[in-house]
Design a protein around this motif. Structure first.
Motif, short mmCIF file in Angstrom:
data_model
loop_
_atom_site.label_atom_id
_atom_site.label_comp_id
_atom_site.label_asym_id
_atom_site.label_seq_id
_atom_site.Cartn_x
_atom_site.Cartn_y
_atom_site.Cartn_z
N LEU A 185 -38.93 -10.80 5.43
CA LEU A 185 -39.28 -9.71 6.34
C LEU A 185 -38.86 -10.06 7.77
N THR A 186 -38.89 -9.05 8.64
CA THR A 186 -38.61 -9.27 10.07
C THR A 186 -39.91 -9.13 10.84
N ILE A 187 -40.23 -10.15 11.61
CA ILE A 187 -41.49 -10.21 12.34
C ILE A 187 -41.21 -10.00 13.83
N GLY A 188 -41.92 -9.09 14.46
CA GLY A 188 -41.80 -8.86 15.89
C GLY A 188 -42.92 -9.57 16.63
N THR A 189 -42.59 -10.23 17.73
CA THR A 189 -43.61 -10.93 18.50
C THR A 189 -43.16 -11.05 19.95
N GLY A 190 -44.01 -11.66 20.79
CA GLY A 190 -43.76 -11.73 22.22
C GLY A 190 -43.07 -13.01 22.65
N ALA A 191 -42.27 -12.89 23.69
CA ALA A 191 -41.52 -14.03 24.23
C ALA A 191 -42.44 -15.06 24.85
N GLY A 192 -42.22 -16.34 24.50
CA GLY A 192 -42.97 -17.43 25.11
C GLY A 192 -44.39 -17.57 24.63
N THR A 193 -44.74 -16.94 23.51
CA THR A 193 -46.12 -16.93 23.03
C THR A 193 -46.37 -17.99 21.97
N THR A 194 -47.65 -18.20 21.64
CA THR A 194 -48.00 -19.09 20.54
C THR A 194 -47.46 -18.55 19.23
N PHE A 195 -47.31 -17.23 19.16
CA PHE A 195 -46.80 -16.62 17.93
C PHE A 195 -45.35 -17.03 17.70
N GLU A 196 -44.55 -16.90 18.75
CA GLU A 196 -43.15 -17.32 18.67
C GLU A 196 -43.06 -18.80 18.31
N ALA A 197 -43.92 -19.61 18.93
CA ALA A 197 -43.91 -21.05 18.67
C ALA A 197 -44.27 -21.34 17.22
N THR A 198 -45.30 -20.68 16.71
CA THR A 198 -45.72 -20.89 15.32
C THR A 198 -44.62 -20.50 14.35
N LEU A 199 -44.03 -19.33 14.57
CA LEU A 199 -42.99 -18.86 13.66
C LEU A 199 -41.76 -19.76 13.69
N THR A 200 -41.43 -20.28 14.86
CA THR A 200 -40.29 -21.18 14.98
C THR A 200 -40.57 -22.52 14.30
N LYS A 201 -41.75 -23.05 14.55
CA LYS A 201 -42.13 -24.34 13.98
C LYS A 201 -42.18 -24.30 12.46
N GLN A 202 -42.62 -23.16 11.92
CA GLN A 202 -42.82 -23.04 10.48
C GLN A 202 -41.66 -22.34 9.77
N LYS A 203 -40.51 -22.24 10.42
CA LYS A 203 -39.42 -21.42 9.87
C LYS A 203 -38.88 -21.94 8.55
N GLY A 204 -39.19 -23.18 8.20
CA GLY A 204 -38.70 -23.73 6.95
C GLY A 204 -39.58 -23.49 5.73
N VAL A 205 -40.73 -22.84 5.92
CA VAL A 205 -41.66 -22.70 4.80
C VAL A 205 -41.10 -21.84 3.67
N CYS A 206 -40.30 -20.84 4.01
CA CYS A 206 -39.76 -19.96 2.98
C CYS A 206 -38.73 -20.69 2.13
N ALA A 207 -37.87 -21.48 2.76
CA ALA A 207 -36.87 -22.24 2.01
C ALA A 207 -37.55 -23.22 1.06
N LYS A 208 -38.63 -23.86 1.52
CA LYS A 208 -39.36 -24.78 0.66
C LYS A 208 -39.97 -24.07 -0.54
N ALA A 209 -40.31 -22.80 -0.34
CA ALA A 209 -40.90 -22.01 -1.42
C ALA A 209 -39.83 -21.33 -2.27
#
Length: 318
Positions: A185-209
């Motif tokens: 899916l495509t997730i929309g979020t705000g620039a410089g936020t904890t949301f952006e940070a979380t999504l970037t940090k966890q970007k590999g979870v889908c590949a692992k699954a």
């Protein structure tokens, strides 16, 4: 994470969205010509004023540095994005309203100082604290381990991260508890936020699954994010729990809240080793003790996010 380069490429103008790792008024990759949906327009502010009766508390004021007591003023960098945190009622250019505005004003009255408020883009406030441009910042700033390296916090509420979809979308059920639910899916979020940070940090979870990765689209304005959702350019919004709950309660927004993902303490932000933190903590605790705090949260519908006592630099929630 390297949010600065991403923000530079995507932001067409500065602005804000509420909550945050290190949100605002133009759409990142859009031309800016899209009209925001009706639900993105700010609603009128509640008329009750629990801050009016707040009085100076000498024991808290005595904790302020002498130069602040003499000047009687504090400069605050204020991110004004969307309700219930801070927004412009009816989209006006008059004084902002919201939970963060009321709490900052109440703390100032307890401490016997006046605030010199400067509206600023969310992502610019924390860096500006270190340079001395502001004495403190407000913007529904979440307390994270990364931020604690350079920023001091005095907590005033417990908010966090959540998700929302277009009303009627049942693809994800009624709750998102794992990021793997968002794969493909495509997730929309705000620039410089904890949301952006979380999504970037966890970007590999889908590949692992063994799944297709999710895509992240960053916006600098809540209205632009909502427009993208309604137009089908994103599938999900990741933003603040309280903000998404408030938005979903507005029929014109046409969104459905998908539950809490990760809780975060939220606080006033200061440069590291600021001499102001003890005074602010004492002021927040005075407001909790005398009932003003409860009345402010009730006014803005955020009572479930109340804290029992203010803390300085608590560790990030696990």
């Amino acid at each position: 994470m390297k949010i600065r380069a991403l923000r530079t490429r995507l932001r067409l103008a500065t602005g804000l969205i509420a909550l945050p790792l290190l949100a605002a008024t133009a759409c990142g990759s859009d031309s800016g010509s899209d009209a925001a949906p009706a639900g993105a327009q700010a609603s009128p502010a509640p008329t009750d004023d629990p801050v009016a009766a707040v009085r100076k508390v000498e024991s808290a004021a005595a904790l302020l540095p002498e130069d602040v007591r003499k000047s009687g003023t504090l400069r605050v960098g204020s991110s004004v994005g969307n309700p219930p945190s801070a927004y412009y009622p009816n989209g006006s250019d008059k004084a902002p309203a919201g939970q963060d505005i009321d709490l900052a004003n109440a703390v100032a009255k307890v401490l016997g100082v006046k605030l010199e408020r400067q509206d600023a883009a969310f992502e610019t406030i924390l860096p500006a604290l270190g340079s001395g441009k502001y004495d403190f910042g407000t913007g529904n700033f979440g307390v994270t381990g990364e931020r604690l390296k350079t920023i001091d916090f005095v907590t005033y509420i417990n908010d966090g991260q959540g998700f929302a979809v277009k009303k009627g979308n049942t693809e994800l059920g009624d709750k998102v508890s794992e990021l793997t639910q968002l794969c493909g899916l495509t997730i929309g979020t705000g620039a410089g936020t904890t949301f952006e940070a979380t999504l970037t940090k966890q970007k590999g979870v889908c590949a692992k699954a063994g799944k297709k990765p999710y895509a992240v689209q960053v916006y600098s304005d809540n209205g632009a994010t909502l427009t993208a959702l309604q137009q089908g350019r994103i599938d999900v919004i990741m933003s603040t729990i309280n903000g998404l709950r408030y938005q979903a309660a507005q029929p014109a927004a046409g969104t459905a809240f998908l539950g809490e993902f990760h809780r975060l303490d939220v606080g006033f932000a200061f440069k590291k080793d600021s001499p102001l933190t003890e005074a602010f903590q004492a002021a927040v605790n005075e407001l909790i003790k005398d009932g003003t705090y409860e009345r402010i949260l009730k006014k803005w519908g955020t009572t479930p996010s109340a804290i029992e006592t203010s803390r300085i630099n608590p560790p990030e929630h696990s």
